[in-house]
Write an enzyme that holds these catalytic residues in place. Structure first.
Site, PDB file in Angstrom:
ATOM      1  N   ARG A   1       0.829  -1.206   0.000  1.00 51.42           N
ATOM      2  CA  ARG A   1       0.000   0.000   0.000  1.00 51.42           C
ATOM      3  C   ARG A   1       0.862   1.254   0.000  1.00 51.42           C
ATOM      4  NH1 ARG A   1      -4.404  -0.488   4.236  1.00 51.42           N
ATOM      5  NH2 ARG A   1      -5.070   1.493   3.344  1.00 51.42           N
TER       6      ARG A   1
ATOM      7  N   ASN B   1      -8.703   7.857   5.867  1.00 52.46           N
ATOM      8  CA  ASN B   1      -7.686   7.342   4.957  1.00 52.46           C
ATOM      9  C   ASN B   1      -6.303   7.465   5.573  1.00 52.46           C
ATOM     10  OD1 ASN B   1      -9.843   7.049   3.262  1.00 52.46           O
ATOM     11  ND2 ASN B   1      -9.401   8.874   2.054  1.00 52.46           N
TER      12      ASN B   1
ATOM     13  N   ASP C   1      -3.619   7.245   3.398  1.00 55.16           N
ATOM     14  CA  ASP C   1      -2.728   7.774   2.351  1.00 55.16           C
ATOM     15  C   ASP C   1      -2.490   9.266   2.605  1.00 55.16           C
ATOM     16  OD1 ASP C   1      -5.663   7.634   0.430  1.00 55.16           O
ATOM     17  OD2 ASP C   1      -4.673   9.516   0.895  1.00 55.16           O
TER      18      ASP C   1
ATOM     19  N   HIS D   1      -7.383   7.222  11.527  1.00 52.20           N
ATOM     20  CA  HIS D   1      -6.972   5.808  11.479  1.00 52.20           C
ATOM     21  C   HIS D   1      -5.476   5.665  11.226  1.00 52.20           C
ATOM     22  CE1 HIS D   1     -11.341   4.484  10.391  1.00 52.20           C
ATOM     23  NE2 HIS D   1     -11.189   4.732  11.678  1.00 52.20           N
TER      24      HIS D   1
ATOM     25  N   CYS E   1       7.356   2.384  17.255  1.00 49.45           N
ATOM     26  CA  CYS E   1       7.826   1.208  17.982  1.00 49.45           C
ATOM     27  C   CYS E   1       6.642   0.298  18.323  1.00 49.45           C
ATOM     28  CB  CYS E   1       8.509   1.628  19.293  1.00 49.45           C
ATOM     29  SG  CYS E   1       8.991   0.216  20.296  1.00 49.45           S
TER      30      CYS E   1
ATOM     31  N   GLY F   1     -17.300   9.874   0.403  1.00 46.29           N
ATOM     32  CA  GLY F   1     -16.629   8.634   0.005  1.00 46.29           C
ATOM     33  C   GLY F   1     -16.384   7.632   1.102  1.00 46.29           C
ATOM     34  N   THR F   2     -17.393   7.390   1.960  1.00 45.10           N
ATOM     35  CA  THR F   2     -17.214   6.350   2.972  1.00 45.10           C
ATOM     36  C   THR F   2     -18.520   5.573   3.106  1.00 45.10           C
ATOM     37  OG1 THR F   2     -16.718   5.877   5.305  1.00 45.10           O
ATOM     38  CG2 THR F   2     -17.696   8.030   4.819  1.00 45.10           C
TER      39      THR F   2
ATOM     40  N   GLU G   1     -22.691   6.031  -4.378  1.00 45.51           N
ATOM     41  CA  GLU G   1     -23.817   5.210  -3.887  1.00 45.51           C
ATOM     42  C   GLU G   1     -24.140   5.618  -2.450  1.00 45.51           C
ATOM     43  OE1 GLU G   1     -22.305   1.181  -4.147  1.00 45.51           O
ATOM     44  OE2 GLU G   1     -20.380   1.829  -3.347  1.00 45.51           O
TER      45      GLU G   1
HETATM   46  C1  BV8 Z   1     -12.636   0.944  17.958  1.00 45.53           C
HETATM   47  C2  BV8 Z   1      -6.784   1.585   8.985  1.00 45.53           C
HETATM   48  C3  BV8 Z   1     -12.781   0.807  20.300  1.00 45.53           C
HETATM   49  C4  BV8 Z   1      -6.254   0.357   8.428  1.00 45.53           C
HETATM   50  C5  BV8 Z   1      -9.096   1.122   9.438  1.00 45.53           C
HETATM   51  C6  BV8 Z   1     -19.734  -4.403  15.730  1.00 45.53           C
HETATM   52  C7  BV8 Z   1     -20.573  -3.333  15.507  1.00 45.53           C
HETATM   53  C8  BV8 Z   1     -20.070  -2.028  15.454  1.00 45.53           C
HETATM   54  C9  BV8 Z   1     -18.717  -1.778  15.615  1.00 45.53           C
HETATM   55  C10 BV8 Z   1     -17.889  -2.850  15.819  1.00 45.53           C
HETATM   56  C11 BV8 Z   1     -18.388  -4.148  15.880  1.00 45.53           C
HETATM   57  N1  BV8 Z   1     -17.342  -4.974  16.085  1.00 45.53           N
HETATM   58  C12 BV8 Z   1     -16.200  -4.241  16.163  1.00 45.53           C
HETATM   59  C13 BV8 Z   1     -16.531  -2.942  16.019  1.00 45.53           C
HETATM   60  C14 BV8 Z   1     -15.614  -1.785  16.044  1.00 45.53           C
HETATM   61  C15 BV8 Z   1     -14.809  -1.704  14.765  1.00 45.53           C
HETATM   62  C16 BV8 Z   1     -15.719  -1.659  13.574  1.00 45.53           C
HETATM   63  O1  BV8 Z   1     -16.291  -0.639  13.268  1.00 45.53           O
HETATM   64  N2  BV8 Z   1     -15.838  -2.795  12.866  1.00 45.53           N
HETATM   65  C17 BV8 Z   1     -16.700  -2.808  11.689  1.00 45.53           C
HETATM   66  C18 BV8 Z   1     -16.013  -3.594  10.574  1.00 45.53           C
HETATM   67  C19 BV8 Z   1     -18.031  -3.423  12.086  1.00 45.53           C
HETATM   68  N3  BV8 Z   1     -14.069  -0.481  14.848  1.00 45.53           N
HETATM   69  C20 BV8 Z   1     -12.861  -0.460  15.433  1.00 45.53           C
HETATM   70  O2  BV8 Z   1     -12.300  -1.449  15.848  1.00 45.53           O
HETATM   71  C21 BV8 Z   1     -12.254   0.911  15.609  1.00 45.53           C
HETATM   72  N4  BV8 Z   1     -11.799   1.022  16.956  1.00 45.53           N
HETATM   73  O3  BV8 Z   1     -13.829   0.784  17.858  1.00 45.53           O
HETATM   74  O4  BV8 Z   1     -11.999   1.038  19.137  1.00 45.53           O
HETATM   75  C22 BV8 Z   1     -11.909   1.019  21.443  1.00 45.53           C
HETATM   76  C23 BV8 Z   1     -12.413   1.716  22.514  1.00 45.53           C
HETATM   77  C24 BV8 Z   1     -11.602   1.918  23.592  1.00 45.53           C
HETATM   78  C25 BV8 Z   1     -10.307   1.423  23.601  1.00 45.53           C
HETATM   79  C26 BV8 Z   1      -9.816   0.713  22.503  1.00 45.53           C
HETATM   80  C27 BV8 Z   1     -10.612   0.491  21.410  1.00 45.53           C
HETATM   81  C28 BV8 Z   1     -11.055   1.103  14.713  1.00 45.53           C
HETATM   82  C29 BV8 Z   1     -11.477   1.058  13.273  1.00 45.53           C
HETATM   83  C30 BV8 Z   1     -10.293   1.457  12.407  1.00 45.53           C
HETATM   84  C31 BV8 Z   1      -9.841   0.298  11.591  1.00 45.53           C
HETATM   85  N5  BV8 Z   1      -8.841   0.750  10.663  1.00 45.53           N
HETATM   86  N6  BV8 Z   1      -8.169   1.621   8.645  1.00 45.53           N
HETATM   87  C32 BV8 Z   1      -5.914   0.527   6.988  1.00 45.53           C
HETATM   88  O5  BV8 Z   1      -6.392   1.468   6.328  1.00 45.53           O
HETATM   89  O6  BV8 Z   1      -5.178  -0.333   6.544  1.00 45.53           O
HETATM   90  S1  BV8 Z   1     -10.664   1.034   8.845  1.00 45.53           S
HETATM   91  C33 BV8 Z   1     -10.704   1.169   7.157  1.00 45.53           C
HETATM   92  O7  BV8 Z   1     -12.101   1.253   6.853  1.00 45.53           O
HETATM   93  C34 BV8 Z   1     -10.120   2.412   6.519  1.00 45.53           C
HETATM   94  O8  BV8 Z   1      -9.673   3.385   7.419  1.00 45.53           O
HETATM   95  C35 BV8 Z   1     -11.311   2.980   5.761  1.00 45.53           C
HETATM   96  O9  BV8 Z   1     -11.227   4.319   5.577  1.00 45.53           O
HETATM   97  C36 BV8 Z   1     -12.373   2.622   6.695  1.00 45.53           C
HETATM   98  C37 BV8 Z   1     -13.768   2.748   6.298  1.00 45.53           C
HETATM   99  O10 BV8 Z   1     -13.899   2.277   5.002  1.00 45.53           O
HETATM  100  P1  BV8 Z   1     -14.346   3.368   3.904  1.00 45.53           P
HETATM  101  O11 BV8 Z   1     -13.372   4.489   3.929  1.00 45.53           O
HETATM  102  O12 BV8 Z   1     -15.766   3.711   4.145  1.00 45.53           O
HETATM  103  O13 BV8 Z   1     -14.135   2.571   2.592  1.00 45.53           O
HETATM  104  P2  BV8 Z   1     -15.186   1.584   1.923  1.00 45.53           P
HETATM  105  O14 BV8 Z   1     -14.460   0.777   0.899  1.00 45.53           O
HETATM  106  O15 BV8 Z   1     -15.958   0.885   2.997  1.00 45.53           O
HETATM  107  O16 BV8 Z   1     -16.223   2.554   1.193  1.00 45.53           O
HETATM  108  C38 BV8 Z   1     -15.757   3.334   0.121  1.00 45.53           C
HETATM  109  C39 BV8 Z   1     -16.874   4.279  -0.216  1.00 45.53           C
HETATM  110  O17 BV8 Z   1     -16.397   5.148  -1.246  1.00 45.53           O
HETATM  111  C40 BV8 Z   1     -18.105   3.591  -0.748  1.00 45.53           C
HETATM  112  O18 BV8 Z   1     -19.241   4.115  -0.103  1.00 45.53           O
HETATM  113  C41 BV8 Z   1     -18.134   3.963  -2.233  1.00 45.53           C
HETATM  114  O19 BV8 Z   1     -19.447   4.176  -2.706  1.00 45.53           O
HETATM  115  C42 BV8 Z   1     -17.405   5.268  -2.215  1.00 45.53           C
HETATM  116  N7  BV8 Z   1     -16.734   5.626  -3.472  1.00 45.53           N
HETATM  117  C43 BV8 Z   1     -16.236   4.794  -4.413  1.00 45.53           C
HETATM  118  N8  BV8 Z   1     -15.718   5.539  -5.426  1.00 45.53           N
HETATM  119  C44 BV8 Z   1     -15.880   6.845  -5.088  1.00 45.53           C
HETATM  120  C45 BV8 Z   1     -16.520   6.899  -3.843  1.00 45.53           C
HETATM  121  N9  BV8 Z   1     -16.829   8.063  -3.245  1.00 45.53           N
HETATM  122  C46 BV8 Z   1     -16.513   9.197  -3.884  1.00 45.53           C
HETATM  123  N10 BV8 Z   1     -15.893   9.236  -5.079  1.00 45.53           N
HETATM  124  C47 BV8 Z   1     -15.563   8.086  -5.708  1.00 45.53           C
HETATM  125  N11 BV8 Z   1     -14.941   8.130  -6.903  1.00 45.53           N
END
Ligand code: BV8
Length: 229
Positions: free
Chosen positions: A51, A84, A86, A106, A114, A175-176, A203
């Protein structure tokens, strides 16, 4: 403002959910959790090195540039929070006058730290670690890890984000998919505080019902005219 992977899509960086749950061919749980790191740091760095290489070559698109133009107009009245990792918002000029106007909740792809939390600060790092034997080590001897918030880890800048949402009159989300928390909750928080909530993307997001307005279109094609910049 909140952006997600979609704002970088027109720059050639794949979004997460579009690749049917695979990120660059890996399952999330294999590369994006602390357990994955403990189990196989070499695989995690292989994923993040790929990445880094892709993001290094990517250029900001008209969507990134429109958001930077908006920031030049609004100044301190705008906070850009991005999910993001990036650096395309920076490359387009966001945060140039004041880095505190851009929050990477994120983490950041080109920053490492570290893995043993020895106290040394995160540092800028464009190096690639395609296999375990090449992973750099901290001065304390521990492996360096990506300065990325993995699932189960606390997002960064949350106090600042909620402080800004409390005062917001408008929240623009671009875009999320609204699949990841707590980012997907920000719009509900803003609505409760009386802000107008706007979404731009091709969408409807999962939390579409929380928005005052949903504008269907790609960021690069829609934002310049939508924002009048
Ligand atoms: C936390 C870094 C607590 C890594 C990322 C059950 C229910 C609810 C929540 C949870 C659950 N089980 C667990 C959880 C919590 C969990 C979570 O939400 N899980 C989800 C999967 C259910 N969350 C966490 O763990 C977070 N931490 O809750 O901590 C805590 C409290 C106290 C103490 C300690 C901890 C941490 C979450 C962060 C994870 N890391 N990224 C990496 O990037 O490698 S998340 C990852 O997903 C990216 O950051 C990304 O940005 C993010 C969200 O995805 P999107 O950006 O929305 O991307 P996606 O592909 O989904 O969508 C793209 C969109 O773009 C689409 O809508 C599409 O239509 C649109 N699009 C496409 N083309 C275009 C466009 N838009 C505009 N223009 C275009 N051309």
């Amino acid at each position: 403002m909140l952006t997600g992977a979609g704002v970088s899509a027109e720059s050639g960086l794949p979004t997460f959910r579009a690749s049917d749950g695979l990120w660059e061919g890996h399952r999330v749980e294999d590369v994006c959790t602390p357990e994955a790191w403990e189990r196989n740091p070499g695989l995690v760095w292989e994923f993040y090195s790929a990445r880094r290489a892709a993001a290094e070559r990517a250029e900001p698109n008209a969507g990134h540039r429109a958001l930077a133009a908006l920031e030049r107009r609004l100044g301190d009245r705008l906070l850009l929070c991005t999910q993001n990792v990036d650096d395309l918002h920076e490359k387009a000029g966001s945060g140039a006058d004041d880095p505190s106007r851009l929050v990477h909740m994120h983490g950041e792809l080109f920053v490492s730290r570290c893995s043993a939390d020895c106290g040394r600060p995160p540092f800028l790092d464009h190096a690639l670690y395609p296999e375990f034997s090449r992973i750099a080590r901290c001065a304390c001897g521990a492996l360096v890890r990506p300065h990325i918030v993995w699932f189960g880890e606390m997002p960064l800048g949350m106090d600042r984000i909620y402080e800004e949402i409390d005062q917001a009159t408008v929240m623009l989300v671009v875009g999320t998919s609204g699949a990841v928390y707590p980012a997907a909750n920000f719009v509900d928080w803003a609505r409760r505080k009386g802000a107008r909530t706007l979404y731009v993307g091709p969408e409807a997001p999962l939390n579409a019902g929380k928005f005052s307005e949903v504008v269907l279109g790609k960021a690069g094609e829609t934002l310049p005219s939508y924002l009048g910049v």
